[in-house]
Write a protein that holds these residues in place. Structure first.
Motif, PDB file in Angstrom:
ATOM      1  N   VAL A  29       0.784  -1.234   0.000  1.00  0.00           N
ATOM      2  CA  VAL A  29       0.000   0.000   0.000  1.00  0.00           C
ATOM      3  C   VAL A  29       0.822   1.294   0.000  1.00  0.00           C
ATOM      4  N   GLU A  30       2.113   1.229   0.256  1.00  0.00           N
ATOM      5  CA  GLU A  30       2.912   2.440   0.120  1.00  0.00           C
ATOM      6  C   GLU A  30       3.035   2.815  -1.349  1.00  0.00           C
ATOM      7  N   CYS A  31       3.041   1.840  -2.215  1.00  0.00           N
ATOM      8  CA  CYS A  31       3.197   2.096  -3.651  1.00  0.00           C
ATOM      9  C   CYS A  31       1.905   1.949  -4.440  1.00  0.00           C
ATOM     10  N   HIS A  32       0.992   1.104  -3.981  1.00  0.00           N
ATOM     11  CA  HIS A  32      -0.246   0.835  -4.705  1.00  0.00           C
ATOM     12  C   HIS A  32      -1.457   1.187  -3.839  1.00  0.00           C
ATOM     13  N   SER A  33      -2.472   1.757  -4.459  1.00  0.00           N
ATOM     14  CA  SER A  33      -3.701   2.108  -3.757  1.00  0.00           C
ATOM     15  C   SER A  33      -4.885   1.706  -4.623  1.00  0.00           C
ATOM     16  N   ILE A  34      -5.671   0.812  -4.128  1.00  0.00           N
ATOM     17  CA  ILE A  34      -6.801   0.317  -4.905  1.00  0.00           C
ATOM     18  C   ILE A  34      -7.860   1.399  -5.098  1.00  0.00           C
ATOM     19  N   HIS A  35      -8.148   2.153  -4.050  1.00  0.00           N
ATOM     20  CA  HIS A  35      -9.244   3.110  -4.114  1.00  0.00           C
ATOM     21  C   HIS A  35      -8.839   4.549  -4.430  1.00  0.00           C
ATOM     22  N   TYR A  36      -7.589   4.896  -4.205  1.00  0.00           N
ATOM     23  CA  TYR A  36      -7.163   6.281  -4.411  1.00  0.00           C
ATOM     24  C   TYR A  36      -5.936   6.358  -5.308  1.00  0.00           C
ATOM     25  N   ALA A  37      -5.947   5.623  -6.382  1.00  0.00           N
ATOM     26  CA  ALA A  37      -4.807   5.563  -7.293  1.00  0.00           C
ATOM     27  C   ALA A  37      -4.523   6.933  -7.908  1.00  0.00           C
ATOM     28  N   LYS A  38      -3.227   7.216  -8.051  1.00  0.00           N
ATOM     29  CA  LYS A  38      -2.790   8.484  -8.636  1.00  0.00           C
ATOM     30  C   LYS A  38      -2.019   8.269  -9.937  1.00  0.00           C
ATOM     31  N   GLY A  39      -1.942   7.045 -10.363  1.00  0.00           N
ATOM     32  CA  GLY A  39      -1.236   6.733 -11.599  1.00  0.00           C
ATOM     33  C   GLY A  39      -1.654   5.359 -12.072  1.00  0.00           C
ATOM     34  N   LEU A  43      -1.186   3.043  -8.753  1.00  0.00           N
ATOM     35  CA  LEU A  43      -0.107   3.634  -7.974  1.00  0.00           C
ATOM     36  C   LEU A  43      -0.638   4.618  -6.944  1.00  0.00           C
ATOM     37  N   ALA A  44      -0.097   4.531  -5.730  1.00  0.00           N
ATOM     38  CA  ALA A  44      -0.515   5.395  -4.644  1.00  0.00           C
ATOM     39  C   ALA A  44       0.210   6.732  -4.672  1.00  0.00           C
ATOM     40  N   VAL A  45       1.282   6.809  -5.407  1.00  0.00           N
ATOM     41  CA  VAL A  45       2.062   8.042  -5.489  1.00  0.00           C
ATOM     42  C   VAL A  45       1.951   8.608  -6.902  1.00  0.00           C
ATOM     43  N   ALA A  46       1.846   9.911  -6.984  1.00  0.00           N
ATOM     44  CA  ALA A  46       1.781  10.539  -8.308  1.00  0.00           C
ATOM     45  C   ALA A  46       3.182  10.561  -8.914  1.00  0.00           C
ATOM     46  N   PRO A  47       3.315  10.162 -10.161  1.00  0.00           N
ATOM     47  CA  PRO A  47       4.626  10.230 -10.810  1.00  0.00           C
ATOM     48  C   PRO A  47       5.142  11.673 -10.813  1.00  0.00           C
ATOM     49  N   ASN A  48       6.433  11.835 -10.616  1.00  0.00           N
ATOM     50  CA  ASN A  48       7.059  13.147 -10.574  1.00  0.00           C
ATOM     51  C   ASN A  48       7.696  13.417 -11.937  1.00  0.00           C
ATOM     52  N   THR A  49       7.044  14.217 -12.729  1.00  0.00           N
ATOM     53  CA  THR A  49       7.541  14.528 -14.066  1.00  0.00           C
ATOM     54  C   THR A  49       8.225  15.891 -14.119  1.00  0.00           C
ATOM     55  N   ALA A  50       8.442  16.511 -12.960  1.00  0.00           N
ATOM     56  CA  ALA A  50       9.002  17.863 -12.920  1.00  0.00           C
ATOM     57  C   ALA A  50      10.477  17.900 -13.312  1.00  0.00           C
ATOM     58  N   GLU A  51      11.217  16.845 -13.027  1.00  0.00           N
ATOM     59  CA  GLU A  51      12.656  16.863 -13.278  1.00  0.00           C
ATOM     60  C   GLU A  51      12.966  16.587 -14.749  1.00  0.00           C
ATOM     61  N   LYS A  52      13.909  17.330 -15.295  1.00  0.00           N
ATOM     62  CA  LYS A  52      14.362  17.110 -16.672  1.00  0.00           C
ATOM     63  C   LYS A  52      15.262  15.893 -16.723  1.00  0.00           C
ATOM     64  N   ASN A  53      15.080  15.099 -17.749  1.00  0.00           N
ATOM     65  CA  ASN A  53      15.923  13.931 -17.974  1.00  0.00           C
ATOM     66  C   ASN A  53      17.048  14.356 -18.923  1.00  0.00           C
ATOM     67  N   PRO A  54      18.297  14.411 -18.446  1.00  0.00           N
ATOM     68  CA  PRO A  54      19.379  14.858 -19.315  1.00  0.00           C
ATOM     69  C   PRO A  54      19.642  13.933 -20.507  1.00  0.00           C
ATOM     70  N   ALA A  55      19.238  12.683 -20.411  1.00  0.00           N
ATOM     71  CA  ALA A  55      19.454  11.738 -21.514  1.00  0.00           C
ATOM     72  C   ALA A  55      18.515  12.010 -22.684  1.00  0.00           C
ATOM     73  N   THR A  56      17.350  12.609 -22.386  1.00  0.00           N
ATOM     74  CA  THR A  56      16.365  12.847 -23.446  1.00  0.00           C
ATOM     75  C   THR A  56      16.063  14.326 -23.657  1.00  0.00           C
ATOM     76  N   GLY A  57      16.388  15.155 -22.677  1.00  0.00           N
ATOM     77  CA  GLY A  57      16.052  16.578 -22.750  1.00  0.00           C
ATOM     78  C   GLY A  57      14.596  16.860 -22.438  1.00  0.00           C
ATOM     79  N   LYS A  58      13.843  15.812 -22.086  1.00  0.00           N
ATOM     80  CA  LYS A  58      12.420  15.954 -21.762  1.00  0.00           C
ATOM     81  C   LYS A  58      12.222  15.755 -20.261  1.00  0.00           C
ATOM     82  N   ASN A  59      11.015  16.033 -19.801  1.00  0.00           N
ATOM     83  CA  ASN A  59      10.708  15.780 -18.396  1.00  0.00           C
ATOM     84  C   ASN A  59      10.692  14.283 -18.128  1.00  0.00           C
ATOM     85  N   ALA A  60      10.941  13.927 -16.886  1.00  0.00           N
ATOM     86  CA  ALA A  60      10.942  12.516 -16.485  1.00  0.00           C
ATOM     87  C   ALA A  60       9.631  11.865 -16.908  1.00  0.00           C
TER      88      ALA A  60
END
Length: 161
Positions: A29-39, A43-60
């Protein structure tokens, strides 16, 4: 129903290897949430796309964004920065990576090397055994054989999922 519940508890108690070998939750349940999924994948945690990926030049994206959902400065769980770690989100060009370590699109991801599920007893959740980190070179040699001291290791280990 009660017999099934008792059997499930007995299996879990009888198999200590199934419990977490680190910060990841053995109850899911730290990673998965049946009733309150965010991904996706409940997934119980929302993916963090804020960081730039230097390998692609795009957000994570993909599994990198998922892992960064917890592995960041705000959560404080071993913060990872894509500029300071193994490249992800790109197709390997200089090394031969076994197909089973690549994502479906042929790119590298966090899960190319790590299996974060608590049943994985390996050092830092690596997909291969590395004797608690003392034989990390064997694991790296799966893809980077030309960079590893051949005299130090007889052969690279088999990959473990």
């Amino acid at each position: 129903m009660r017999k099934l519940l008792v059997a499930a508890v007995a299996v879990v108690l009888a198999a200590p290897a199934a419990w977490a070998y680190g910060p990841h939750d053995p109850n899911c349940v730290e990673c998965h949430s049946i009733h309150y999924a965010k991904g996706r994948a409940i997934l119980a945690v929302a993916p963090n796309t804020a960081e730039k990926n230097p390998a692609t030049g795009k957000n994570a994206a993909d599994d990198a964004a998922l892992c960064l959902g917890c592995h960041n400065e705000d959560e404080g769980i071993i913060p990872i920065h894509l500029a300071q770690t193994h490249p992800v989100g790109m197709k390997p060009k200089k090394v031969k990576v076994p197909a089973d370590l690549l994502r479906k699109d042929g790119t590298l991801g966090c899960t190319s090397c790590h299996n974060p599920h608590p049943s994985n007893p390996n050092y830092k959740y690596l997909r291969g055994t590395v004797a608690k980190g003392s034989e990390l070179g064997k694991f790296c040699a799966i893809c980077h054989g030309d960079k590893v001291d051949k005299g130090a290791f007889a052969k690279a280990p088999s990959k473990k999922k």
